[in-house]
Design a protein around this motif. Structure first.
Motif, mmCIF file in Angstrom:
data_model
loop_
_atom_site.group_PDB
_atom_site.id
_atom_site.type_symbol
_atom_site.label_atom_id
_atom_site.label_comp_id
_atom_site.label_asym_id
_atom_site.label_seq_id
_atom_site.Cartn_x
_atom_site.Cartn_y
_atom_site.Cartn_z
ATOM 1 N N PRO A 573 -1.509 48.725 36.335
ATOM 2 C CA PRO A 573 -1.533 47.278 36.093
ATOM 3 C C PRO A 573 -0.350 46.829 35.239
ATOM 4 O O PRO A 573 0.150 47.561 34.394
ATOM 5 N N ILE A 574 0.087 45.611 35.466
ATOM 6 C CA ILE A 574 1.102 44.941 34.650
ATOM 7 C C ILE A 574 0.364 43.862 33.859
ATOM 8 O O ILE A 574 -0.333 43.017 34.441
ATOM 9 N N VAL A 575 0.526 43.880 32.508
ATOM 10 C CA VAL A 575 -0.334 43.102 31.619
ATOM 11 C C VAL A 575 0.477 42.042 30.887
ATOM 12 O O VAL A 575 1.648 42.249 30.541
ATOM 13 N N ASP A 576 -0.165 40.898 30.639
ATOM 14 C CA ASP A 576 0.410 39.882 29.762
ATOM 15 C C ASP A 576 0.332 40.427 28.340
ATOM 16 O O ASP A 576 -0.762 40.675 27.818
ATOM 17 N N LEU A 577 1.477 40.650 27.673
ATOM 18 C CA LEU A 577 1.491 41.284 26.353
ATOM 19 C C LEU A 577 0.747 40.462 25.315
ATOM 20 O O LEU A 577 0.206 41.010 24.351
ATOM 21 N N GLY A 578 0.700 39.182 25.490
ATOM 22 C CA GLY A 578 0.033 38.339 24.500
ATOM 23 C C GLY A 578 -1.461 38.330 24.658
ATOM 24 O O GLY A 578 -2.203 38.529 23.691
#
Length: 837
Positions: A573-578
């Motif tokens: 998965p690619i995640v929103d860092l915030g």
């Protein structure tokens, strides 16, 4: 005037000898007749009788049925009637004198050829002499007042004259028409019998009237009888001639149904000469834009070459070669005769029909030749590089496969792979037109330096290959390779500048297994060895091959792996860092090898890329990735899916269509697919892959540049590839906490992406400090073991459904309180198609 052939000269000599012999015999017969008349003291006949015989001879010879054989004219006449009647009334010498004078008069009036006139008169003298001698032997005595000639004597004398006539006539006409006596006689026998019988009946009738002393009024029926016989005979001959002509025309038309233009022209000219009894026939194609004339006689083609035509006089007949609807004109058909000939109405129609059929055949043959030319051109284009004219990759592979199918016949075979050094500088400095000029000159020099049998090919970009064949020893491959590379050392001039071309070549001998793919791989390894060593050439050595034994073994198992679906796809998965929410996923290929277990792309991808299984492998990965995307979407998680793509796939013109077909089959919108490109691998092939990328981008597929920052010229990549995302290499992420330089690179990359309206994704996020540091540097998305390791699509769906902290779709806690950060919607840059992250 046209030049006579040696055959014509030989024919003339034979004709002159035969006619000379006939004339000599005729003189002898005449002399004997005169001596006999003197010896018997024959009385001088009544002049009126002689004048009558002369007049009837003129009329009989004028009324004839003409037949043209070859370029000669002959025919049946009624001159036998005055001859036989004259032999009953007056002595032989006077008959010869009257009939000969009558025939000579007609010949003079017709301005006939003197040689032919001499032959006709001499032949008739022989016929008269033979008939007169026969009648004398049978006791007939010529007399005007008391003729003594039996019917038997008349019939036998006429049959003898018929025999002598044929014996003299057919040898001469056979030589003139170049046919056999047997063929001529057989074709004419039936008509001769009927005509001769009618003539004999007329003679007998006239003589019986004279002998019996019947009223001379009865002779008035003779012209009527002769006229009826003449018309009947003429109609019969014309009907037969027309029937034969149509049959011959039909046969000729069948012969013209050829797709070979040369054959059509040669048959048309030769058969035209036979069909119209012409001396020679010309076909002139200048009207159709072709400078070509074909000339033939009855013996075959005499000339085939450029114009102008040879015949154009009163002795020739010219007709246009055009179709019946006049929609197509091929040229002109010229019939040349030895004498002046006037075609009958039937012959004119036949000529027009033949010309139309010949024109149609020429058009069909020309159309077939054009189709064949186009087919050959297409085949040539499919096997050759359009820029340089060299063989292309496909042709090289086919030729190499021919060798591997029968390798013992051509001795040792090797492959030389050539790559130009610093060629990109030529394109960047002087432009692509100059670069193309350099490539053409390099191709020309390599082709000139190649040995007979070697195949020089352009693989794409500035990469060339030479298949070296017929090598006596393996060591000769190095010598031949050095010769070819040395041909590039001479400077060349491009746009007024002197340019030196430098190149590196890798040499590989044909392996015992693996075919052309393994040969290409080895030559590629050797070429890069030459580049690293700064040498012009290097030869493949197994000890220097970085591929281990296991990978070499894997190369032979790829086809089985694709067929049995051993390649599977995991997802990271690619995640929103915030917020910690999953915003997309990257598909990562794995090989479930039955012997070596779970293999990562680092262990097999290079082998796949160098094999012929790359299209099937890429399609299998794409199919599984899109299928997983559909499952997530049905579960409520509409996540874009990122798939890595090899630059070698983009060299395949079929790849964009394959991608779009897979998207349609899985009902996935194109903008939900992201194709990730490796910057370090595409920098040298930007122009080659640009077309495929533009086609995908226009369809809505999004593009990402992977490993950004590790290439030699990242800005050049961005100026050529229309990407939507940048993925920062994990090396910079790892050093973020300890290296200010790494932090500076990340910050500058984020600033660059914002100015270009691109999204930025950090790869390899392993810890919370790294996550915080990236967030503070402005990077808003990332992937790595901190959030999740690669997993199957089902496991990822379960993780999304469970969430983190009671939040479905999130895999990490948020860095800020809910509501403290307001996310701005992504905006589309005007005209660029890019969106902000």
């Amino acid at each position: 005037m046209h030049t006579r052939s040696s055959n014509d000269d030989a024919t003339d000599r034979q004709l002159k000898l035969l006619i000379g012999l006939v004339v000599v015999l005729a003189v002898g017969v005449t002399t004997l007749g005169v001596l006999h008349a003197v010896a018997t003291r024959a009385a001088i006949p009544n002049p009126l009788v002689l004048i009558l015989i002369y007049a009837i001879s003129v009329i009989s010879f004028r009324i004839k049925i003409v037949i043209r054989v070859g370029s000669n004219q002959s025919g049946y006449t009624w001159v036998d009637v005055p001859v036989m009647v004259g032999l009953v009334l007056v002595p032989v010498p006077w008959v010869i004198l009257c009939v000969g004078a009558g025939m000579a008069t007609v010949r003079i009036l017709n301005r006939a050829d003197p040689l032919r006139a001499a032959f006709v008169v001499a032949k008739e003298v022989l016929v008269i002499g033979a008939a007169g001698a026969t009648m004398l032997l049978l006791g007939a005595q010529p007399s005007v007042d008391h003729p003594q000639a039996s019917i038997t004597a008349i019939v036998v004398a006429y049959l003898v004259s018929w025999l002598v006539d044929d014996l003299v006539f057919y040898p001469v006409i056979a030589v003139a028409s170049r046919q056999t006596i047997r063929k001529l006689y057989r074709n004419d026998l039936g008509e001769q019998v009927i005509f001769r019988a009618a003539t004999l009946a007329t003679v007998v009738y006239i003589i019986e009237v004279l002998v019996l002393g019947a009223s001379l009024v009865m002779l008035a029926f003779v012209p009527i009888l002769v006229g009826c016989l003449y018309l009947w005979r003429l109609r019969r001959l014309r009907t037969q001639q027309e029937r034969d002509s149509w049959r011959q025309l039909a046969d000729t038309t069948d012969e013209l149904s050829s797709v070979d233009l040369n054959q059509v022209l040669h048959i048309g000219a030769a058969q035209g000469a036979k069909l119209f009894s012409a001396a020679e026939v010309e076909i002139d194609l200048t009207a159709s834009g072709v400078d070509r004339v074909v000339r033939a006689g009855t013996d075959g083609v005499l000339y085939d070459g450029p114009g102008p035509r040879k015949f154009d006089s009163d002795l020739s007949i010219t007709t246009e070669l055009e179709t019946r609807d006049r929609s197509y004109q091929a040229g002109a058909l010229v019939l040349d005769f030895d004498g002046k000939v006037k075609l009958t109405e039937f012959e004119q129609y036949k000529l027009k029909t033949f010309a139309s059929a010949l024109c149609t055949a020429i058009r069909n043959a020309a159309a077939y030749a054009e189709l064949q030319r186009i087919s050959e051109q297409n085949a040539y284009d499919a096997a050759h590089d359009p820029l340089t004219g060299l063989a292309n990759r496909r042709e090289l592979y086919e030729r190499a496969e021919e060798y591997f199918a029968g390798r013992t016949e051509d001795g040792v075979v090797a492959l030389l792979l050539i790559d130009l050094n610093h060629f990109k500088e030529v394109n960047d400095t002087l432009g692509h037109a100059a670069g193309d000029a350099v490539l053409r000159e390099v191709a020309h020099r390599l082709d000139d330096a190649a040995a007979p049998g070697d195949l020089v090919a352009r693989l794409g970009g500035d990469e060339f290959a030479v298949l070296l064949v017929n090598l006596i020893t393996p060591a000769l491959a190095t010598h031949r390779a050095e010769q070819m590379l040395s041909s590039l050392e001479t400077t060349l001039e491009v746009e007024g500048m002197q340019i030196t071309v430098e190149a590196a070549g890798g040499i590989a001998l044909a392996p015992g297994s693996g075919g052309i793919n393994e040969l290409m791989r080895r030559a590629d390894i050797a070429m890069y060895q030459a580049k690293r060593a700064g040498q012009p050439t290097a030869t493949y050595a197994h000890a220097q091959d970085t591929a281990d034994v296991e990978r070499l073994m894997l190369g032979g198992e790829l086809q089985r792996a694709v067929a049995e679906r051993e390649f599977v796809v995991d997802f990271q998965p690619i995640v929103d860092l915030g917020s910690g929410e999953v915003i997309s996923a990257e598909a990562l290929a794995r090989w479930q090898h039955p012997e070596y277990g779970y293999l990562t792309p680092m262990q097999f991808l290079e082998t796949v890329e160098r094999s012929g299984q790359l299209p099937a492998f890429a399609d299998a990965v794409l199919d599984q990735a899109l299928a997983a995307s559909g499952v997530w979407r049905e579960a409520g998680f509409d996540l874009p899916i990122a798939v890595n793509v090899s630059p070698r796939s983009l060299l395949d013109s079929r790849f964009p269509a394959t991608v779009l077909t897979r998207l349609a089959s899985h009902a996935v919108p194109p903008d939900r697919l992201v194709l990730e490109l490796s910057e370090t691998l595409t920098i040298s092939q930007l122009d080659t892959v640009g077309r495929a990328l533009d086609e995908l981008r226009e369809a809505g597929v999004r593009l990402a540049l992977d490993d950004f920052g590790t290439g030699v010229s990242p800005l050049s990549v961005l100026s050529h590839i229309p990407v939507n995302q940048l993925k920062i290499d994990r090396g910079f992420i790892t050093a973020t906490e300890t290296s200010s330089e790494a932090a500076a690179v990340i910050r500058s990359t984020v600033d660059l992406a914002r100015s270009l309206h691109l999204a930025v994704i950090a790869v390899g996020v392993e810890s919370e400090p790294q996550r915080h540091a990236l967030w503070e540097l402005g990077c808003v998305a990332g992937q790595g073991h901190l959030f999740a390791r690669p997993m199957s699509s089902i496991r990822l769906l379960g993780a999304l459904q469970r969430g983190s902290g009671g939040r479905p779709g999130a895999l990490a806690a948020a860095l800020h309180d809910e509501g403290s950060v307001v996310r701005m919607p992504r905006r589309r840059a005007s005209g660029s198609g890019r969106t902000t992250g």
